[in-house]
Motif scaffolding. Structure first.
Motif, short mmCIF file in Angstrom:
data_model
loop_
_atom_site.label_atom_id
_atom_site.label_comp_id
_atom_site.label_asym_id
_atom_site.label_seq_id
_atom_site.Cartn_x
_atom_site.Cartn_y
_atom_site.Cartn_z
N ASP A 35 0.86 -1.19 0.00
CA ASP A 35 0.00 0.00 0.00
C ASP A 35 0.89 1.23 0.00
O ASP A 35 1.76 1.39 0.88
CB ASP A 35 -0.91 0.00 1.22
CG ASP A 35 -1.95 -1.10 1.15
OD1 ASP A 35 -2.99 -0.88 0.51
OD2 ASP A 35 -1.72 -2.19 1.73
N VAL A 36 0.67 2.11 -0.97
CA VAL A 36 1.50 3.31 -1.11
C VAL A 36 0.61 4.54 -1.07
O VAL A 36 -0.58 4.47 -1.41
CB VAL A 36 2.30 3.25 -2.44
CG1 VAL A 36 3.17 2.00 -2.49
CG2 VAL A 36 1.36 3.30 -3.64
N PRO A 37 1.14 5.69 -0.69
CA PRO A 37 0.36 6.93 -0.75
C PRO A 37 0.01 7.29 -2.19
O PRO A 37 0.71 6.89 -3.13
CB PRO A 37 1.30 7.97 -0.12
CG PRO A 37 2.34 7.18 0.60
CD PRO A 37 2.48 5.89 -0.13
N LEU A 87 3.70 -8.71 -8.02
CA LEU A 87 3.58 -7.62 -7.04
C LEU A 87 2.23 -6.94 -7.22
O LEU A 87 1.87 -6.55 -8.33
CB LEU A 87 4.71 -6.60 -7.24
CG LEU A 87 4.61 -5.28 -6.47
CD1 LEU A 87 4.67 -5.54 -4.96
CD2 LEU A 87 5.71 -4.32 -6.91
N LEU A 88 1.49 -6.80 -6.13
CA LEU A 88 0.24 -6.04 -6.11
C LEU A 88 0.51 -4.68 -5.48
O LEU A 88 0.91 -4.61 -4.31
CB LEU A 88 -0.84 -6.77 -5.30
CG LEU A 88 -1.59 -7.90 -6.01
CD1 LEU A 88 -2.40 -8.71 -5.01
CD2 LEU A 88 -2.51 -7.33 -7.08
N LEU A 89 0.34 -3.63 -6.26
CA LEU A 89 0.46 -2.27 -5.74
C LEU A 89 -0.93 -1.71 -5.53
O LEU A 89 -1.82 -1.89 -6.38
CB LEU A 89 1.25 -1.40 -6.71
CG LEU A 89 2.75 -1.65 -6.79
CD1 LEU A 89 3.38 -0.81 -7.89
CD2 LEU A 89 3.43 -1.37 -5.45
N ARG A 90 -1.12 -1.02 -4.41
CA ARG A 90 -2.46 -0.53 -4.06
C ARG A 90 -2.35 0.86 -3.44
O ARG A 90 -1.45 1.13 -2.64
CB ARG A 90 -3.11 -1.50 -3.08
CG ARG A 90 -4.53 -1.21 -2.72
CD ARG A 90 -5.13 -2.41 -1.97
NE ARG A 90 -4.39 -2.73 -0.75
CZ ARG A 90 -4.61 -3.81 0.00
NH1 ARG A 90 -5.55 -4.68 -0.36
NH2 ARG A 90 -3.89 -4.03 1.10
N THR A 91 -3.28 1.73 -3.83
CA THR A 91 -3.37 3.04 -3.21
C THR A 91 -4.83 3.38 -3.03
O THR A 91 -5.70 2.85 -3.74
CB THR A 91 -2.66 4.11 -4.07
OG1 THR A 91 -2.55 5.32 -3.31
CG2 THR A 91 -3.41 4.40 -5.35
N ARG A 92 -5.13 4.26 -2.08
CA ARG A 92 -6.52 4.64 -1.79
C ARG A 92 -6.74 6.10 -2.10
O ARG A 92 -5.95 6.97 -1.71
CB ARG A 92 -6.85 4.36 -0.32
CG ARG A 92 -8.27 4.71 0.07
CD ARG A 92 -8.67 4.06 1.38
NE ARG A 92 -8.73 2.60 1.24
CZ ARG A 92 -9.05 1.79 2.25
NH1 ARG A 92 -9.32 2.28 3.45
NH2 ARG A 92 -9.10 0.49 2.05
#
Length: 243
Positions: A35-37, A87-92
Motif C-alpha cells: 500500500d502506497v500513498p 507484485l500487487l500495488l495498491r493506493t486509496r
C-alpha cells in the motif's frame, strides 16, 4: 525472491514515503501487496519496473475496489518475466476527489484498464489524456461498479431470485424464470403435454388427447397363408415380354 522480500524491496525503494507491505493469497499464488500513498503511485510502478532485483516488466491488470466511505482502492498487478514473481500495488483515493496519477507513460498497456476503471468507478487518472467511454454508450449516466449504483432492472420490475435482507415480503413468492424470448404457457400455439392414465394431458391447458393405437389385422396361423391371386394374362394369350 519470496513475496516478503519483494514487499520489503519496494518499501525500501520508496523511502521516505510511508508504504506498508503484506502478503495476499497462499502457496504458489502468494503475492506481495504494498500500500502506497497516492502521491507515490506512479513512482512505485516505475520503481517496480526499473529496479534490477524486482524487474516487474510485465503489466498484468489495473482495477479498483469500492470501499464506500473509506474511498476507492486502485490496484495494479505487475509481474517479472525474468524472476517469476508478482507484485500487487495498491493506493486509496478519497470518495470526494477520486483522482490518481496515470501510469500510461510507464506501461502503455495500462491505457485500456484506466479507461475502464474511470468508466465503471468514476476515478480520474491524471495525465491519461483520453478517458473517453470504452464499454458504455456516451449517454449512460453513473458508474455501474460503485456500490451505491442502483440496477435499473431492480427498479423496473421485481427481482425473480431470492429476496435480500430488507426487501419487502409483499407480492408473494418468486416468479418462475423462463429463458429469454420464451413466451409463457398459453400465450402462443398449442401446448402438448404428456398423456395421463385416462388419455388426457395433465398440463395447465388440459393437454392433448392420447393417439389411439392403430388396429392391425390378425396374423394367419401357420399353414393358413392365403394364396396370392393369379395375375391377369395379356390379351391374345401371349406372355409378357414376348414378340
Amino acid at each position: 525472491m519470496t513475496p516478503e522480500e519483494v514487499g520489503r524491496r519496494i518499501v525500501a525503494l520508496l523511502a521516505p514515503a510511508e508504504a506498508t507491505t503484506t502478503v495476499s493469497g497462499g502457496q504458489g499464488h502468494a503475492r506481495a501487496t504494498v500500500d502506497v500513498p497516492v502521491a507515490s503511485w506512479r513512482d512505485a510502478v516505475r520503481a517496480a519496473r526499473d529496479d534490477a532485483e524486482l524487474a516487474c516488466d510485465f503489466f498484468d491488470w489495473l482495477s479498483a475496489v469500492d470501499e464506500l466511505a473509506e474511498g476507492f482502492d486502485v490496484v495494479a498487478h505487475l509481474w517479472s518475466v525474468r524472476h517469476r514473481h508478482g507484485l500487487l500495488l495498491r493506493t486509496r483515493v478519497p470518495r470526494e476527489t477520486p483522482v490518481v496519477a496515470s501510469v500510461v507513460d510507464v506501461f502503455p498497456g495500462a491505457a485500456w484498464h484506466e479507461r475502464e476503471t474511470h468508466e465503471m468507478f468514476g476515478i480520474g487518472f491524471d495525465g491519461h489524456g483520453e478517458l473517453r467511454p470504452l464499454l458504455l454508450p456516451p449517454e449512460f449516466e453513473g458508474h455501474p461498479l460503485r456500490k451505491e449504483f442502483v440496477l435499473a432492472s431492480r427498479a423496473a420490475k421485481p427481482w425473480p431470485g431470492a429476496k435480500e435482507p430488507g426487501e419487502s415480503e409483499a407480492g408473494g413468492g418468486r416468479r418462475p424464470i423462463r429463458p429469454p424470448g420464451v413466451p409463457a404457457p398459453g400465450e402462443w400455439g398449442t401446448t402438448p403435454t404428456p398423456a395421463g392414465a385416462a388419455g388426457v394431458g395433465e398440463g395447465p391447458r388440459g393437454g392433448t388427447p392420447a393417439r389411439p393405437a392403430r388396429e392391425r389385422p390378425a396374423r394367419p396361423a401357420p399353414g393358413e397363408r392365403p394364396t396370392r391371386p393369379a395375375r391377369p394374362r395379356p390379351a391374345g394369350g401371349a406372355e409378357e415380354g414376348e414378340g
